[in-house]
Design an enzyme around this catalytic site. Sequence first.
Site, mmCIF file in Angstrom:
data_model
loop_
_atom_site.group_PDB
_atom_site.id
_atom_site.type_symbol
_atom_site.label_atom_id
_atom_site.label_comp_id
_atom_site.label_asym_id
_atom_site.label_seq_id
_atom_site.Cartn_x
_atom_site.Cartn_y
_atom_site.Cartn_z
ATOM 1 N N GLY A 62 -21.841 0.816 80.690
ATOM 2 C CA GLY A 62 -20.302 0.366 80.281
ATOM 3 C C GLY A 62 -19.531 0.723 81.291
ATOM 4 N N CYS A 89 -27.486 4.317 81.875
ATOM 5 C CA CYS A 89 -26.376 4.287 82.581
ATOM 6 C C CYS A 89 -25.191 5.143 82.058
ATOM 7 C CB CYS A 89 -25.975 3.008 83.302
ATOM 8 S SG CYS A 89 -24.835 2.940 84.724
ATOM 9 N N TYR A 90 -24.142 4.366 81.676
ATOM 10 C CA TYR A 90 -23.335 5.117 80.805
ATOM 11 C C TYR A 90 -23.480 5.815 79.608
ATOM 12 C CZ TYR A 90 -18.663 6.215 78.339
ATOM 13 O OH TYR A 90 -17.620 6.896 77.514
ATOM 14 N N HIS A 179 -30.567 0.712 85.631
ATOM 15 C CA HIS A 179 -30.527 -0.349 84.542
ATOM 16 C C HIS A 179 -31.925 -1.040 84.423
ATOM 17 C CE1 HIS A 179 -26.470 -0.864 83.392
ATOM 18 N NE2 HIS A 179 -26.314 -0.346 84.769
ATOM 19 N N GLU A 181 -33.167 -3.172 82.312
ATOM 20 C CA GLU A 181 -33.170 -4.349 81.624
ATOM 21 C C GLU A 181 -32.921 -5.248 82.641
ATOM 22 O OE1 GLU A 181 -30.877 -2.226 81.541
ATOM 23 O OE2 GLU A 181 -28.783 -2.671 81.313
ATOM 24 N N ASP A 237 -30.854 -26.822 70.581
ATOM 25 C CA ASP A 237 -30.412 -25.879 69.170
ATOM 26 C C ASP A 237 -30.526 -26.569 68.030
ATOM 27 O OD1 ASP A 237 -30.136 -24.125 71.358
ATOM 28 O OD2 ASP A 237 -27.986 -24.145 71.390
ATOM 29 N N LYS A 379 -31.699 -18.109 73.333
ATOM 30 C CA LYS A 379 -32.044 -19.317 73.579
ATOM 31 C C LYS A 379 -33.651 -19.360 73.910
ATOM 32 C CE LYS A 379 -30.458 -23.416 74.931
ATOM 33 N NZ LYS A 379 -29.354 -24.338 74.349
#
Length: 523
Positions: A62, A89-90, A179, A181, A237, A379
């Site tokens: 963040g 991280c944060y 990070h 991710e 979708d 998605k």
Amino acid sequence: MTQSAASGHDRILILDFGSQVTQLIARRLREGGVYCEIWPYNAAPDRRIQEFAPRGIVLSGGPASVTEGESPRAPDAVFSSGVPVLGVCYGQQTMCAQLGGQVDVSEHREFGRAFVDVTGPCRLFEDAWEPGGREQVWMSHGDRVTALPPGFRTVGTSDATPYAIIADDERRFYGVQFHPEVAHTPHGAQLLRNFARKVCECSGDWTMAGFRAEAVERIRAQVGSGKVVCGLSGGVDSSVAAVLLHEAIGDQLTCIFVDHGLLRAGEAEEVDRTFRDRFNIRLVHRDASDVFLRGLAGTTDPEAKRKTIGNLFVEIFEEEQAKIGGADFLAQGTLYPDVVESVSVSGGPSATIKSHHNVGGLPERMRMRLVEPLRELFKDEVRALGRELGLPEAIVGRHPFPGPGLAIRILGEVTRESADILRKVDRIYLEEIRTAGLYDAIWQAFAVLLPVRSVGVMGDGRTYDQVCALRAVTSTDGMTADVYPFDMGFLTRVANRIVNEVRGVNRVTYDITSKPPGTIEWE
Ligand code: XMP
């Protein structure tokens, strides 16, 4: 907990502190077969966390600094409920600050690619990193941990961060300054998977086959014997939502396809073929191209075009659903990124909810209850579910297409002739992209018809015809985009075909603007 996709699955809770990439944590975990949800850190009272009963908690990154007074804190239940915690991280910094360590502003900030030295063994590293190794990661931080809380040890360091990776094996608390991710941390997905599967002991039972069966049960429970209408656009979708709903409730579902006459070549026919013929779904196909083209006559302003199309869509949808005797529910293909609440960048308590991409304000107008069977999915998961349901690849793998269709790709006034010209150009362009095997490498490719004429020469004659622009971009979410780097041979081949085969176009350009500063569409 109410009946949701989480029921019956091991799950991880991700508390969001406002990082731009929090959603990627969820995607990586789900790719590893683990269900997870993202909640704003300040919308997670202890009682709600206990009810959700996660097997582990991830604290996201963040923009705030724990060195400032009112910085966001993780709820107490995170550290007291006995489940493993991973701070990113944060998230690592607030965990350290809250558990008795120290965080300071660093003189040496790290942004972008960095390296960590692995200094000790850790369950997070299994099948990925060995002590003694030097590993590429992605960092984005100004603060750093300067003293560990009791119980922690260091298992990785970087040039700027002595406590780049920390572990408390007894409490199963872990912290990483980088990070994991993002794709720029090559083994990051494995580290996150290790946290979920090995540390939290999640079973990895989240699959699209499982989701399909459970979603069918949930839809049946919600709808009962009610009638459902679903607006079908031919996009991924709404198509997946329709087929899933049909599997659950059969003929209680009616799909309404409003053809505004601004679709790509062959798409309206494909909707009929797929949904009515192949899946046997009750389908109302309303050809309203005359109404839309009449409504758009004389309109050149892009926002006015959007508004006209949105209003007409709602009007015609209402007409058609009245003809079938009304319905109790409106189905929408809303996805998780549309409903996930994100923490505002100020980190303040006012969590902002991203706007829903529903069709033209339909739910408000129609006062029907909503069925949104895809609202927990990303998605790529919707695509996987579509394949699972047997939808053709031509629909499942389709590039995004805007609701207002070709109207925002015909600059200036939209006429039937201009729509016909653009459809021909677009078809040639996409045919060539498919033939070259490039379709799946491109996020979105389309042609734009410009309200410009230029002089050309064909045979012995002068031409004075329209100009079209080709656009192709790569992107992950449409928020930013890069130009696709076609080779010149490809572009000249497409341009030749267009000018030779489409009467009314005598010049082709390629748009080489990224987003930002451009947008993907021209209007
Ligand atoms: P822009 O042009 O804003 O587009 O960079 C980002 C993505 O959104 C799509 N788009 C729309 N989709 N209704 C839609 O359903 C719209 O009015 C609309 N405008 C843009 C665009 O195709 C791209 O994928």
